[in-house]
Structure formats: C-alpha cells, structure tokens
Motif scaffolding. Structure first.
Motif, PDB file in Angstrom:
ATOM      1  N   THR A  31       0.822  -1.221   0.000  1.00 17.79           N
ATOM      2  CA  THR A  31       0.000   0.000   0.000  1.00 17.79           C
ATOM      3  C   THR A  31       0.856   1.271   0.000  1.00 17.79           C
ATOM      4  O   THR A  31       0.390   2.333  -0.404  1.00 17.79           O
ATOM      5  N   ARG A  36       3.066   6.644  -2.437  1.00 11.94           N
ATOM      6  CA  ARG A  36       4.205   7.113  -3.231  1.00 11.94           C
ATOM      7  C   ARG A  36       3.727   7.709  -4.561  1.00 11.94           C
ATOM      8  O   ARG A  36       4.268   8.703  -5.038  1.00 11.94           O
ATOM      9  N   ARG A 105      -5.668   9.902   2.812  1.00  9.76           N
ATOM     10  CA  ARG A 105      -5.917   8.562   3.364  1.00  9.76           C
ATOM     11  C   ARG A 105      -7.334   8.104   2.991  1.00  9.76           C
ATOM     12  O   ARG A 105      -7.548   6.959   2.620  1.00  9.76           O
ATOM     13  N   ARG A 126       1.119   0.727   6.992  1.00 11.24           N
ATOM     14  CA  ARG A 126       1.332   1.277   8.336  1.00 11.24           C
ATOM     15  C   ARG A 126       0.080   1.150   9.209  1.00 11.24           C
ATOM     16  O   ARG A 126       0.174   1.115  10.429  1.00 11.24           O
ATOM     17  N   ARG A 176      11.151  10.164   8.778  1.00  6.87           N
ATOM     18  CA  ARG A 176       9.924   9.637   8.176  1.00  6.87           C
ATOM     19  C   ARG A 176       9.145   8.788   9.192  1.00  6.87           C
ATOM     20  O   ARG A 176       7.927   8.916   9.315  1.00  6.87           O
ATOM     21  N   ASP A 180       5.352   9.343  10.490  1.00 10.01           N
ATOM     22  CA  ASP A 180       4.342   8.296  10.307  1.00 10.01           C
ATOM     23  C   ASP A 180       3.757   7.845  11.648  1.00 10.01           C
ATOM     24  O   ASP A 180       2.577   7.524  11.747  1.00 10.01           O
ATOM     25  N   ARG A 183       1.699  11.169  13.492  1.00  9.18           N
ATOM     26  CA  ARG A 183       0.585  11.893  12.846  1.00  9.18           C
ATOM     27  C   ARG A 183      -0.726  11.543  13.558  1.00  9.18           C
ATOM     28  O   ARG A 183      -0.831  10.479  14.195  1.00  9.18           O
TER      29      ARG A 183
HETATM   30  O1   DC Z   1       6.004   1.466   2.868  1.00  7.59           O
HETATM   31  P1   DC Z   1       6.601   2.663   2.135  1.00  7.59           P
HETATM   32  O2   DC Z   1       7.929   3.093   2.677  1.00  7.59           O
HETATM   33  O3   DC Z   1       6.620   2.473   0.656  1.00  7.59           O
HETATM   34  O4   DC Z   1       5.562   3.862   2.434  1.00  7.59           O
HETATM   35  C1   DC Z   1       5.782   5.175   2.007  1.00  7.59           C
HETATM   36  C2   DC Z   1       5.091   6.138   2.955  1.00  7.59           C
HETATM   37  O5   DC Z   1       3.683   5.995   2.836  1.00  7.59           O
HETATM   38  C3   DC Z   1       5.413   5.938   4.436  1.00  7.59           C
HETATM   39  O6   DC Z   1       6.374   6.873   4.890  1.00  7.59           O
HETATM   40  C4   DC Z   1       4.120   6.134   5.156  1.00  7.59           C
HETATM   41  C5   DC Z   1       3.054   6.045   4.102  1.00  7.59           C
HETATM   42  N1   DC Z   1       2.171   4.894   4.253  1.00  7.59           N
HETATM   43  C6   DC Z   1       1.086   5.057   5.089  1.00  7.59           C
HETATM   44  O7   DC Z   1       0.943   6.094   5.734  1.00  7.59           O
HETATM   45  N2   DC Z   1       0.178   4.047   5.206  1.00  7.59           N
HETATM   46  C7   DC Z   1       0.337   2.904   4.534  1.00  7.59           C
HETATM   47  N3   DC Z   1      -0.568   1.936   4.666  1.00  7.59           N
HETATM   48  C8   DC Z   1       1.465   2.706   3.703  1.00  7.59           C
HETATM   49  C9   DC Z   1       2.370   3.737   3.598  1.00  7.59           C
END
Ligand code: DC
Length: 221
Positions: A31, A36, A105, A126, A176, A180, A183
């Motif tokens: 996801t 991205r 989101r 996440r 980062r 994450d 937030r």
């Molecule tokens: O898993 P990744 O590093 O490719 O994710 C990129 C960014 O997207 C990460 O910093 C947080 C966000 N993300 C999120 O908030 N919720 C998710 N389900 C997946 C990623």
C-alpha cells in the motif's frame, strides 16, 4: 483470509508480504506504493514537500490504481505505470508527507479495501491492522533496529543505482518514521491484536519462516 503486515520503513515488510503471498497462494498488496504515487503527483505539480495541502484540491480528478503483471504489483498514476519512479528518497519523503493528510488517506481507503474484498491478500503498510483491515485474521507488526533497517535500505537504494551513506539513510528514515508514527490520522502503531516480530537478527528466509509459523498457529492450519 487476509493478512496485515505493518511496521516502520526498512523492516522488510514488502519481502515478507511477498514471501507469505507466494507460500499461501495469496495476492500481495504494497500500500506504500499508493502513497508514493500520490507523492510523485505532488512533486510533479511543484507542490513543496513541507506543505502538501494543495494536493487535496486535486483528489477529485486524481486516479491511482494497482495492477499485476507476472504476479508483480504495478502502480498506475492515471494510465502511466510509475512503479519504477517511486522508490527514490525524495518520493519517500513526499509519500510520508501526503500520507499525513486525512483527505489523502480517505481517497486511498476504498482501493485498499476493495483489493481485500475481492482477493485473499497479504497487505503491507502502516495502518492495515488498525484501520484498513481491522478484521484481518492475522496481523504482524514487523520491527528491526534502526541501524539494521538503515543498512537494508541503503543496500536497496544501491541496487537501484542510488548512492547514500548509512548516516544519511538513517536520518531520513528516522524523520519519516517519526512523521508516520506521530501523525494524528492512522498513526503507524501496532494493532492491539498484532503479533510483534523483530527480525533484526533474522535473514529474509528466516523472517518468512517465522511469519508462516505465526499464520499457521493463528489459523490452526
Ligand atoms: O512502505 P513505504 O515506505 O513504501 O511507504 C511510504 C510512505 O507511505 C510511508 O512513509 C508512510 C506512508 N504509508 C502510510 O501512511 N500508510 C500505509 N498503509 C502505507 C504507507
């Protein structure tokens, strides 16, 4: 059956999700790629990474989706396959920034839930266990030490021809992760019923093996 894999960046969620999907014959959904793609869109529009609010005005017309070629996930921005363009450190920061916006989101929620309704999925992200699929049969929160994660991320970047020191990768990663985790909407924290798996001292194959054991135990298979 749906399996949720959450955890911080560089813990190996994608490799684990792919390994489990292969073993159990399920579909793998990364996801992060969706966030991205939105991040790439914001960057192309010239929206600054330290205030991505303007991206919200475009969500009505924005199209982001997933498709599969030879079992590999591809992410589409409108009709363009942007899979190869979204793994740079700059887009990582954009993804983290746009992912903190509740409207972004909400925009990506249905795409993720639809995948889980239509297929048995191993979904990594996440907030999969907490928000997207709170009824997932198995939830794993994958962690590893900061240094181990930074070294893995550096190797991954190098394999794509992007050079960075471990210190640079570590600093970016910690910033980062903080975004994450702290937030307000859907913070990257384990669900109450998630199983914590620390793979700092495990190889990729050992991590997959440990998670297969977790799934079998949970599902009594
Ligand atoms: O898993 P990744 O590093 O490719 O994710 C990129 C960014 O997207 C990460 O910093 C947080 C966000 N993300 C999120 O908030 N919720 C998710 N389900 C997946 C990623």
């Amino acid at each position: 059956m749906n399996i949720a894999i959450d955890g911080p960046s560089g813990a190996g969620k994608s490799s684990l999700a792919k390994g489990l999907a292969k073993y159990f014959g399920m579909i793998y959904v990364d996801t992060g790629a969706l966030y991205r793609a939105v991040g790439l869109y914001a960057k192309r529009k010239g929206i600054p990474v330290d205030d991505v609010t303007p991206v919200e005005a475009d969500l009505d017309t924005l199209r982001v989706g997933l498709c599969y070629k030879d079992r590999e996930q591809h992410v589409l921005l409108f009709d363009e396959d942007v899979t190869a363009l979204i793994r740079t450190p700059e887009i990582s920061m954009y993804a983290s920034a746009v992912s903190a916006r509740p409207a972004v989101r909400a925009f990506l929620l249905e795409t993720q839930r639809r995948m889980a309704r239509e297929h048995s999925v191993v979904m990594d992200g996440r907030d999969i266990g907490t928000v997207i699929l709170p009824q997932a049969e198995v939830k794993i929160f994958l962690i590893a030490s900061d240094l181990v994660r930074a070294k893995r991320r550096k190797a991954e970047l190098e394999s794509k021809g992007i050079c960075a020191t471990v210190e640079e990768v570590l600093a970016d990663m910690q910033k980062r992760d903080r975004n994450d985790r702290e937030r307000e909407t859907a913070p990257a924290v384990p669900a109450a019923d998630a199983i914590l798996l620390d793979n700092s001292d495990l190889t990729e194959a050992e991590t997959i093996e440990a998670a297969i054991a977790v799934v079998k135990e949970k599902m009594k298979i």
